[in-house]
Design a protein around this motif. Structure first.
Motif, PDB file in Angstrom:
ATOM      1  N   VAL A   3     -17.367  15.025  22.349  1.00 27.81           N
ATOM      2  CA  VAL A   3     -18.176  15.534  21.247  1.00 27.81           C
ATOM      3  C   VAL A   3     -17.946  14.626  20.038  1.00 27.81           C
ATOM      4  O   VAL A   3     -16.879  14.021  19.883  1.00 27.81           O
ATOM      5  N   CYS A   4     -18.957  14.534  19.179  1.00 31.76           N
ATOM      6  CA  CYS A   4     -18.891  13.630  18.037  1.00 31.76           C
ATOM      7  C   CYS A   4     -19.112  14.411  16.747  1.00 31.76           C
ATOM      8  O   CYS A   4     -20.028  15.230  16.665  1.00 31.76           O
ATOM      9  N   VAL A   5     -18.276  14.134  15.759  1.00 32.16           N
ATOM     10  CA  VAL A   5     -18.415  14.700  14.414  1.00 32.16           C
ATOM     11  C   VAL A   5     -18.397  13.515  13.466  1.00 32.16           C
ATOM     12  O   VAL A   5     -17.368  12.866  13.298  1.00 32.16           O
ATOM     13  N   GLU A   6     -19.547  13.222  12.844  1.00 30.18           N
ATOM     14  CA  GLU A   6     -19.775  11.933  12.196  1.00 30.18           C
ATOM     15  C   GLU A   6     -20.055  12.093  10.701  1.00 30.18           C
ATOM     16  O   GLU A   6     -21.209  12.242  10.292  1.00 30.18           O
ATOM     17  N   PRO A   7     -19.034  12.044   9.845  1.00 31.99           N
ATOM     18  CA  PRO A   7     -19.295  12.047   8.409  1.00 31.99           C
ATOM     19  C   PRO A   7     -19.969  10.744   8.000  1.00 31.99           C
ATOM     20  O   PRO A   7     -19.560   9.661   8.444  1.00 31.99           O
ATOM     21  N   GLN A   8     -20.996  10.839   7.184  1.00 31.98           N
ATOM     22  CA  GLN A   8     -21.706   9.629   6.794  1.00 31.98           C
ATOM     23  C   GLN A   8     -22.306   9.809   5.404  1.00 31.98           C
ATOM     24  O   GLN A   8     -22.519  10.924   4.947  1.00 31.98           O
ATOM     25  N   SER A   9     -22.587   8.672   4.752  1.00 35.15           N
ATOM     26  CA  SER A   9     -22.969   8.695   3.343  1.00 35.15           C
ATOM     27  C   SER A   9     -24.419   9.087   3.112  1.00 35.15           C
ATOM     28  O   SER A   9     -24.839   9.229   1.965  1.00 35.15           O
ATOM     29  N   GLY A  10     -25.179   9.275   4.164  1.00 39.31           N
ATOM     30  CA  GLY A  10     -26.555   9.719   4.056  1.00 39.31           C
ATOM     31  C   GLY A  10     -27.057  10.168   5.405  1.00 39.31           C
ATOM     32  O   GLY A  10     -26.396   9.970   6.427  1.00 39.31           O
ATOM     33  N   PRO A  11     -28.241  10.763   5.465  1.00 39.55           N
ATOM     34  CA  PRO A  11     -28.776  11.258   6.728  1.00 39.55           C
ATOM     35  C   PRO A  11     -29.309  10.115   7.586  1.00 39.55           C
ATOM     36  O   PRO A  11     -29.500   8.993   7.106  1.00 39.55           O
ATOM     37  N   PRO A  12     -29.579  10.364   8.869  1.00 39.32           N
ATOM     38  CA  PRO A  12     -30.280   9.367   9.677  1.00 39.32           C
ATOM     39  C   PRO A  12     -31.578   8.945   8.987  1.00 39.32           C
ATOM     40  O   PRO A  12     -32.253   9.764   8.357  1.00 39.32           O
TER      41      PRO A  12
END
Length: 266
Positions: free
Chosen positions: A230-239
């Motif tokens: 499973v992946c939990v991906e914090p990122q600076s903006g949406p896809p």
């Protein structure tokens, strides 16, 4: 293999971290008490998403009036940036912390530098990105794509994912957000969620381990459609954020993002 391409290993207490700068500066292993938490394999572990996260629609984005075309590495879109396919250089390595960098180059159209740092403690790991420009301002994103094992292989139950999001980005048939925000739906997910107070997701392997993924950023993608991980991906903006929610890296304002994983035994 030069020294800058060798794996870097950090350890403290019973926590062990291995970073592979030659393979996109990804975390190839995170072991707690000898138990591996990440799916193994050259495509897995935890890789950086930089200078964009997730899918960029048709590989195209604008910077002002200038249209740029990126390679379609996940047709019809461009996915997850170029950092995961790049050899990074080691700037610093110690017993519990390390730093790496690479210079942005084609097919990314703007010069700049990306840094990634790792700080390992007995009960946590802190990851940080910085993106700076060598000239013109440009839109960019950064984030992490960890593949946490669904089952730790020690005879226990599969992982449970817990979070409380303010909204879910509605996903269209092209796998991109439609622009509508909807109430969070039950999984399985390959979806982006909004957490305006900061990302806060808990992974629980019952009777084994609890791991919290936190970040001050408000965007996280949760992906649990595979059997293995499973992946939990914090990122600076949406896809597709290069187009819909651009964060501009300027000579006086780099893009910076931090996430902390903390764990405890159950």
């Amino acid at each position: 293999m030069s020294s800058s391409e060798k794996n870097v290993r950090l350890s403290v207490g019973d926590a062990e971290l291995t970073v592979d700068p030659a393979n996109g500066c990804r975390i190839s292993s995170l072991r707690i008490g000898g138990t591996e938490l990440l799916r193994q394999g050259e495509r897995y572990g935890c890789f950086p998403m930089v200078p964009w996260c997730g899918r960029t629609e048709n590989g195209r984005f604008h910077n002002g009036d200038v249209l740029h075309q990126l390679p379609l590495n996940s047709p019809p879109h461009a996915i997850h940036g170029t950092g995961r396919d790049t050899t990074w250089l080691t700037a610093k390595e110690g017993g519990t912390d390390a730093a790496f960098y690479y210079d942005l180059a084609e097919p990314w159209p703007y010069p700049g530098r990306v840094t990634q740092t790792f700080e390992l403690a007995e009960d946590s790991l802190t990851l940080a990105f910085g993106i700076e420009t060598y000239g013109d301002s440009f839109p960019a994103q950064a984030g992490w794509h960890p593949w946490f094992l669904r089952n730790l292989g020690t005879g226990g139950d599969d992982v449970q994912i817990g979070f409380d999001a303010a909204w879910q980005e509605e996903r269209g048939e092209n796998h991109l957000p439609t622009g509508r925000r909807i109430p969070p739906l039950p999984g399985p997910w390959d979806d982006c969620f909004g957490m305006p107070d900061g990302v806060d997701v808990t992974l629980t392997w019952p009777q084994q381990l609890e791991l919290k993924v936190k970040s001050r950023t408000e965007w996280v993608v949760v992906y649990d459609e595979q059997d293995e991980a499973v992946c939990v991906e914090p990122q600076s903006g949406p896809p597709n954020g290069l187009n819909t929610a651009p964060h501009y890296v300027t000579p006086i304002d780099p893009l910076e993002i931090v996430t902390t994983w903390s764990w405890r035994r159950l």
